[in-house]
Design an enzyme around this catalytic site. Structure first.
Site, PDB file in Angstrom:
ATOM      1  N   HIS A  18       8.487  90.654  55.654  1.00  0.00           N
ATOM      2  CA  HIS A  18       9.228  89.401  55.811  1.00  0.00           C
ATOM      3  C   HIS A  18       9.268  88.988  57.282  1.00  0.00           C
ATOM      4  O   HIS A  18       8.925  87.842  57.631  1.00  0.00           O
ATOM      5  CB  HIS A  18      10.645  89.575  55.262  1.00  0.00           C
ATOM      6  CG  HIS A  18      11.467  88.320  55.311  1.00  0.00           C
ATOM      7  ND1 HIS A  18      11.551  87.446  54.255  1.00  0.00           N
ATOM      8  CD2 HIS A  18      12.235  87.786  56.300  1.00  0.00           C
ATOM      9  CE1 HIS A  18      12.333  86.432  54.586  1.00  0.00           C
ATOM     10  NE2 HIS A  18      12.762  86.617  55.825  1.00  0.00           N
ATOM     11  N   GLU A  19       9.677  89.911  58.120  1.00  0.00           N
ATOM     12  CA  GLU A  19       9.785  89.596  59.551  1.00  0.00           C
ATOM     13  C   GLU A  19       8.411  89.402  60.190  1.00  0.00           C
ATOM     14  O   GLU A  19       8.277  88.642  61.156  1.00  0.00           O
ATOM     15  CB  GLU A  19      10.562  90.699  60.278  1.00  0.00           C
ATOM     16  CG  GLU A  19      11.980  90.920  59.763  1.00  0.00           C
ATOM     17  CD  GLU A  19      12.822  89.654  59.730  1.00  0.00           C
ATOM     18  OE1 GLU A  19      12.574  88.746  60.556  1.00  0.00           O
ATOM     19  OE2 GLU A  19      13.725  89.563  58.879  1.00  0.00           O
ATOM     20  N   HIS A  22       7.557  85.719  60.011  1.00  0.00           N
ATOM     21  CA  HIS A  22       8.190  84.943  61.085  1.00  0.00           C
ATOM     22  C   HIS A  22       7.484  85.189  62.418  1.00  0.00           C
ATOM     23  O   HIS A  22       7.226  84.265  63.188  1.00  0.00           O
ATOM     24  CB  HIS A  22       9.669  85.341  61.209  1.00  0.00           C
ATOM     25  CG  HIS A  22      10.509  84.969  60.031  1.00  0.00           C
ATOM     26  ND1 HIS A  22      10.489  83.713  59.467  1.00  0.00           N
ATOM     27  CD2 HIS A  22      11.429  85.686  59.318  1.00  0.00           C
ATOM     28  CE1 HIS A  22      11.347  83.668  58.449  1.00  0.00           C
ATOM     29  NE2 HIS A  22      11.920  84.854  58.349  1.00  0.00           N
TER      30      HIS A  22
END
Length: 431
Positions: A18-19, A22
């Site tokens: 997920h990170e 980003h």
């Protein structure tokens, strides 16, 4: 210990992906990334490479990427605040996007490598047992019925049935087409699947013992693998489900089983024990189920993984809507304790089961983060969309209050799901 380790691996991989989304999109648009953290709270390990500090922190319930200029407006081309709104939206959306991509990749891997599948899943959906007081029974389904369609969706295998039931989880009015005694029949009625837990129409499974748990009541009285259960307390057994139903509903201290082994028939008297999780009487046997390994070529595996991810996303959105409208009880929500239990149970079943659980939760994480609530990625996307429509930034005061509301909602939700988990632990109920 195995459950804790499985939970840490599961959360670690999901949060990292997920990170990473980003992080990579921030880099793509020229934003300086100051911190990449797996976990929150006190820093356990840290290492600075280039301009970014990479961390592993003590609380493994999430993570974050800290962007330069994210909190305060900075007049610098490398600051997040200097980027155009469409770029900010892409950076915010990249986290959930990578969770979707992870699910697609993992499902594709599972389909290519092959997953053990009960053979009945691939067979025609001939009903072998109808669970007492289930939606299926209330609709009027009977043993021997052949399922043809569920709420307008044609079904030709038990796998199709599973998909059709999942798609209809929030429907209140059901129509089920069946073939009974060579005649096509339409059954209709009200169904509340969210409260029932399952549809209740089960495939035929022969009442033959496939496994006897070590130290169980069944082992103690000499029941063996391959034994066929003919009667339970004088009641004739048609399928494994009926045998299990008679056992769990027996009021006697001892249960009398009539068994066939190698052509000989004899009786066994067995005293059941209560399952520690459900409180239901059990004797410690499971059915013999033929398992086949289903493999798919790469192209078909990717297509099926896309379909699977799409279906799970649609189901998750329906569940969110059901929670908002009251169609699904908030008691069904699970928190970190429930996820840890599921991770541990799937790990005990093997790598394929664990990977499947990881892909499933990855989709849930993506959908949850896209909910337009403050603090979540969906909330950020909503703010940037509003600013794009207004063609000017929202006031710092509004953004500050927006963040405060978000933190309050997330803290309250976290406390509620953890309380739900604790109640389930105390009562022995299942998610």
């Amino acid at each position: 210990m195995e459950t804790i380790l499985a939970f840490l691996v599961l959360i670690g991989v999901l949060v990292w992906f997920h990170e990473l989304g980003h992080f990579l999109f921030a880099k793509l648009f020229g934003v300086r990334v100051e911190v990449f953290s797996i976990g929150f709270g006190p820093v356990l390990l840290s290492k600075k490479w280039g301009e970014t500090e990479y961390r592993i922190s003590a609380v493994p319930l999430g993570g974050f990427v800290k962007l330069y200029g994210e909190e305060d407006a900075v007049d610098d081309p490398r600051a997040f605040s200097s980027k155009k709104n469409y770029q900010k939206i892409f950076i915010a959306f990249a986290g959930p996007l990578f969770n979707f991509l992870l699910a697609i990749f993992v499902f594709s891997l599972i389909f290519v490598v092959g997953r053990p599948t009960p053979s009945y899943v691939l067979k025609e959906p001939l009903v072998g047992y109808v669970v007492e007081n289930s939606p299926a029974q209330k609709l009027g389904l009977q043993e021997g019925d052949l399922l043809l369609e569920i709420n307008g969706k044609k079904v030709s295998t038990w796998k199709d049935v599973e998909g059709a039931v999942l798609e209809s989880i929030l429907k209140k009015e059901w129509k089920v087409g069946i073939l009974r005694n060579s005649q096509r029949v339409i059954l209709s009625g009200k169904v509340d699947l969210s409260k029932a837990g399952s549809f209740g129409a089960e495939p035929y499974i022969a009442p033959i013992v496939g496994r006897v748990l070590p130290g169980s009541p069944a082992e103690q009285v000499g029941i063996k693998e391959g034994d066929e259960i003919l009667e339970v307390n004088g009641k004739k057994v048609k399928s494994w489900y009926s045998a299990a139903y008679y056992i769990k509903s027996a009021k006697e201290d001892a249960i009398r089983l009539k068994i066939r082994r190698d052509g000989q028939i004899f009786e066994k008297l067995v005293v059941p024990v209560k399952d520690k999780n459900t409180g239901i009487p059990i004797i410690g046997v499971s059915p013999r189920i033929e398992v086949v390994k289903v493999k798919e070529p790469l192209g078909k595996a990717v297509f099926e993984s896309l379909e699977k991810t799409k279906d799970l996303t649609a189901l998750s959105l329906k569940a969110v809507w059901g929670l908002i409208t009251g169609g699904i009880s908030v008691k069904t929500l699970g928190g970190p304790i429930a996820i840890a239990q599921l991770a541990g149970e799937s790990a005990q079943q093997g790598l394929i089961a664990f990977l499947g659980m990881m892909a499933f939760i990855s989709v849930q994480l993506a959908v949850f983060n896209l909910i337009p609530l403050p603090v979540l990625d969906g909330g950020l996307i909503l703010l940037f969309l509003i600013e794009s429509i207004r063609r000017k930034p929202l006031s710092p005061r509004f953004k500050e209050n927006w963040q405060k509301v978000g933190f309050a909602i997330i803290i309250a939700l976290s406390a509620f799901v953890i309380l739900n988990d604790i109640v389930r632990l105390i009562t022995g109920s299942r998610l």
